[in-house]
Design a protein around this motif. Structure first.
Motif, PDB file in Angstrom:
ATOM      1  N   GLY A  26       0.808  -1.225   0.000  1.00 27.90           N
ATOM      2  CA  GLY A  26       0.000   0.000   0.000  1.00 27.90           C
ATOM      3  C   GLY A  26       0.834   1.265   0.000  1.00 27.90           C
ATOM      4  N   LYS A  27       2.083   1.178  -0.456  1.00 23.19           N
ATOM      5  CA  LYS A  27       2.959   2.360  -0.509  1.00 23.19           C
ATOM      6  C   LYS A  27       3.062   2.886  -1.931  1.00 23.19           C
ATOM      7  CE  LYS A  27       4.315   2.413   3.774  1.00 23.19           C
ATOM      8  NZ  LYS A  27       3.990   3.522   4.654  1.00 23.19           N
ATOM      9  N   ARG A  28       3.301   4.187  -2.041  1.00 23.43           N
ATOM     10  CA  ARG A  28       3.626   4.773  -3.344  1.00 23.43           C
ATOM     11  C   ARG A  28       5.046   4.346  -3.677  1.00 23.43           C
ATOM     12  NH1 ARG A  28       4.990  10.105  -3.645  1.00 23.43           N
ATOM     13  NH2 ARG A  28       4.538  10.494  -5.816  1.00 23.43           N
ATOM     14  N   ALA A  29       5.243   3.792  -4.856  1.00 24.16           N
ATOM     15  CA  ALA A  29       6.602   3.400  -5.246  1.00 24.16           C
ATOM     16  C   ALA A  29       7.167   4.459  -6.179  1.00 24.16           C
ATOM     17  CB  ALA A  29       6.575   2.057  -5.954  1.00 24.16           C
ATOM     18  N   VAL A  30       8.241   5.100  -5.769  1.00 20.83           N
ATOM     19  CA  VAL A  30       8.976   5.997  -6.661  1.00 20.83           C
ATOM     20  C   VAL A  30      10.231   5.246  -7.068  1.00 20.83           C
ATOM     21  CG1 VAL A  30      10.237   8.175  -6.842  1.00 20.83           C
ATOM     22  CG2 VAL A  30       8.063   8.095  -5.596  1.00 20.83           C
ATOM     23  N   ALA A  31      10.380   5.003  -8.361  1.00 16.27           N
ATOM     24  CA  ALA A  31      11.507   4.186  -8.816  1.00 16.27           C
ATOM     25  C   ALA A  31      12.631   5.078  -9.345  1.00 16.27           C
ATOM     26  CB  ALA A  31      11.043   3.229  -9.907  1.00 16.27           C
ATOM     27  N   LEU A  32      13.849   4.743  -8.936  1.00 11.82           N
ATOM     28  CA  LEU A  32      15.024   5.471  -9.427  1.00 11.82           C
ATOM     29  C   LEU A  32      15.641   4.683 -10.565  1.00 11.82           C
ATOM     30  CD1 LEU A  32      17.394   6.494  -6.502  1.00 11.82           C
ATOM     31  CD2 LEU A  32      16.087   7.980  -8.015  1.00 11.82           C
ATOM     32  N   ALA A  33      15.978   5.354 -11.633  1.00  8.05           N
ATOM     33  CA  ALA A  33      16.615   4.649 -12.747  1.00  8.05           C
ATOM     34  C   ALA A  33      17.812   5.459 -13.235  1.00  8.05           C
ATOM     35  CB  ALA A  33      15.620   4.459 -13.885  1.00  8.05           C
ATOM     36  N   PHE A  34      18.798   4.741 -13.716  1.00 10.40           N
ATOM     37  CA  PHE A  34      19.951   5.419 -14.292  1.00 10.40           C
ATOM     38  C   PHE A  34      20.020   5.207 -15.801  1.00 10.40           C
ATOM     39  CE2 PHE A  34      21.130   5.457  -9.873  1.00 10.40           C
ATOM     40  CZ  PHE A  34      21.847   6.636  -9.722  1.00 10.40           C
ATOM     41  N   ASP A  35      19.026   4.510 -16.360  1.00  6.75           N
ATOM     42  CA  ASP A  35      18.985   4.455 -17.829  1.00  6.75           C
ATOM     43  C   ASP A  35      17.535   4.464 -18.311  1.00  6.75           C
ATOM     44  OD1 ASP A  35      18.232   1.622 -19.063  1.00  6.75           O
ATOM     45  OD2 ASP A  35      19.351   1.262 -17.213  1.00  6.75           O
ATOM     46  N   ALA A  36      17.371   4.993 -19.518  1.00 15.91           N
ATOM     47  CA  ALA A  36      16.027   5.295 -20.016  1.00 15.91           C
ATOM     48  C   ALA A  36      15.181   4.038 -20.203  1.00 15.91           C
ATOM     49  CB  ALA A  36      16.134   6.062 -21.326  1.00 15.91           C
ATOM     50  N   ALA A  37      15.811   2.929 -20.644  1.00 15.88           N
ATOM     51  CA  ALA A  37      15.034   1.704 -20.888  1.00 15.88           C
ATOM     52  C   ALA A  37      14.442   1.195 -19.567  1.00 15.88           C
ATOM     53  CB  ALA A  37      15.924   0.635 -21.513  1.00 15.88           C
ATOM     54  N   ALA A  38      15.272   1.199 -18.515  1.00 12.72           N
ATOM     55  CA  ALA A  38      14.772   0.744 -17.204  1.00 12.72           C
ATOM     56  C   ALA A  38      13.660   1.673 -16.737  1.00 12.72           C
ATOM     57  CB  ALA A  38      15.912   0.705 -16.185  1.00 12.72           C
TER      58      ALA A  38
END
Ligand SMILES: Cc1cc2nc3c(=O)[nH]c(=O)nc-3n(C[C@H](O)[C@H](O)[C@H](O)COP(=O)(O)OP(=O)(O)OC[C@H]3O[C@@H](n4cnc5c(N)ncnc54)[C@H](O)[C@@H]3O)c2cc1C
Length: 306
Positions: A26-38
């Motif tokens: 039930g948490k908001r997931a903020v995802a960190l990415a270092f490349d555009a495809a991911a």
């Protein structure tokens, strides 16, 4: 139980599992990415926001401070990180910058109102240690602990951030490491060879059985480190790979606790061993007590004719 967790892994598949954990909690997931495809993948997998950090060299040492700043700006109450070499490096540095507690390599993670409940093996896997850590906190999680987030129709916003690297660490050169064994973390079926094999050449039996059922071959630590018969990449257990196949089939593995810790999330565990009192049979769903030199050829023949 709203609130924001930031998730990060340099392995896209693990990050997707961490998004699955956040959504399930039930948490908001903020995802960190270092490349555009991911970043695009995370957006499609139900992350509510994806932050794409643009940088030339994504060394954890150089970007941990920037990531700590992102967590503060997002008002995150947790940083859930894939437990890889890079992930552990990033997690430890971010925890240090933010002065948040860190629990590493958890085997279980449950989110409660204001704290996380974690489990991880201790004393060589002889006991499971449960800890409660107050949020905000950093946790590292190995591959395969959560179901991957399903594709969601929504498609989150991808925000590109420019981050200032800490230039005290710079990448001078890249040299590739040759991976020698199978990728057991994502294997659907695994045949695991133990010290019950008398000679290295006899491992052919394990590979033949694996070929018939479409499995990868792993081993116990002793086979890899004492006998050097298979690469250390493929030994399973507390100090090796944690696996989660549909089928794990051991041959001549006694099943010491340090090994069993790495296989207990397998859907079906089957074992072949000469000794009916071998501890592996306590962990196994199915067992064959017998000499591997008789049982395995017979199994191969029977399965070939299936
Ligand atoms: C801190 C620490 C961390 C460790 N981490 C790991 C780890 O991550 N992974 C790991 O695997 N180990 C680990 N170990 C080592 C672990 O304790 C065991 O020593 C190891 O797993 C034993 O490997 P094995 O089962 O192949 O060998 P053994 O324990 O020697 O078992 C061999 C089995 O083969 C059977 N056998 C013999 N001949 C035959 C035959 N002809 N047919 C059928 N069966 C036969 C025997 O009955 C026996 O059960 C760790 C140990 C420590 C102290």
């Amino acid at each position: 139980m709203a609130g924001t967790f930031v998730v990060y892994s340099d392995k896209t598949a693990i990050a997707i599992e961490l998004i699955g954990f956040c959504r399930g909690s039930g948490k908001r997931a903020v995802a960190l990415a270092f490349d555009a495809a991911a970043a695009q993948e995370y957006a499609a997998r139900g992350a509510e926001r994806v932050l794409l950090i643009e940088c030339g060299q994504n060394l954890p040492e150089a970007y941990a401070k920037a990531v700590a700043g992102v967590l503060e700006r997002e008002g995150a109450e947790g940083f859930i990180v894939g437990s890889t070499v890079r992930g552990r490096e990033m997690a430890a540095r971010v925890a240090g910058y933010l002065k948040w507690p860190l629990v590493s390599d958890v085997s279980k993670l449950v989110c409660e109102e204001k704290e996380l409940v974690t489990e991880r093996p201790a004393y060589g896997g002889a006991v499971v240690q449960q800890e409660r850590v107050k949020l905000p906190a950093v946790v590292t999680v190995p591959a395969g602990k959560f179901e991957p987030a399903a594709t969601s129709g929504a498609g989150a916003e991808v925000v590109t951030l420019e981050a200032q690297p800490d230039e005290r660490t710079v990448l001078l050169e890249r040299a590739s490491v040759e991976k020698q064994g199978a990728d057991l973390g994502s294997a659907e079926k695994i045949v695991c060879a133990g010290m019950g094999f008398a000679k290295k050449e006899d491992l052919k039996l394990a590979f033949d059985l694996a070929a018939v059922i479409g499995a990868e071959v792993g081993c116990s630590r002793s086979v890899a480190e004492e006998r050097n018969w298979l690469p250390t990449d493929v030994y399973i257990g507390i100090s090796g790979a944690t696996v989660k196949p549909r089928l794990y089939l051991s041959i001549g593995v006694s099943g010491q606790v340090q090994h069993v810790v790495g296989i207990r999330d397998s859907r079906v565990i089957a074992a072949i061993d000469l000794n009916e009192n071998a501890p592996i049979f306590k962990a196994a769903d199915y067992g064959i007590v017998g000499d591997l030199y008789e049982v395995v050829p017979a199994l191969i023949e029977a399965l070939k004719n299936c």
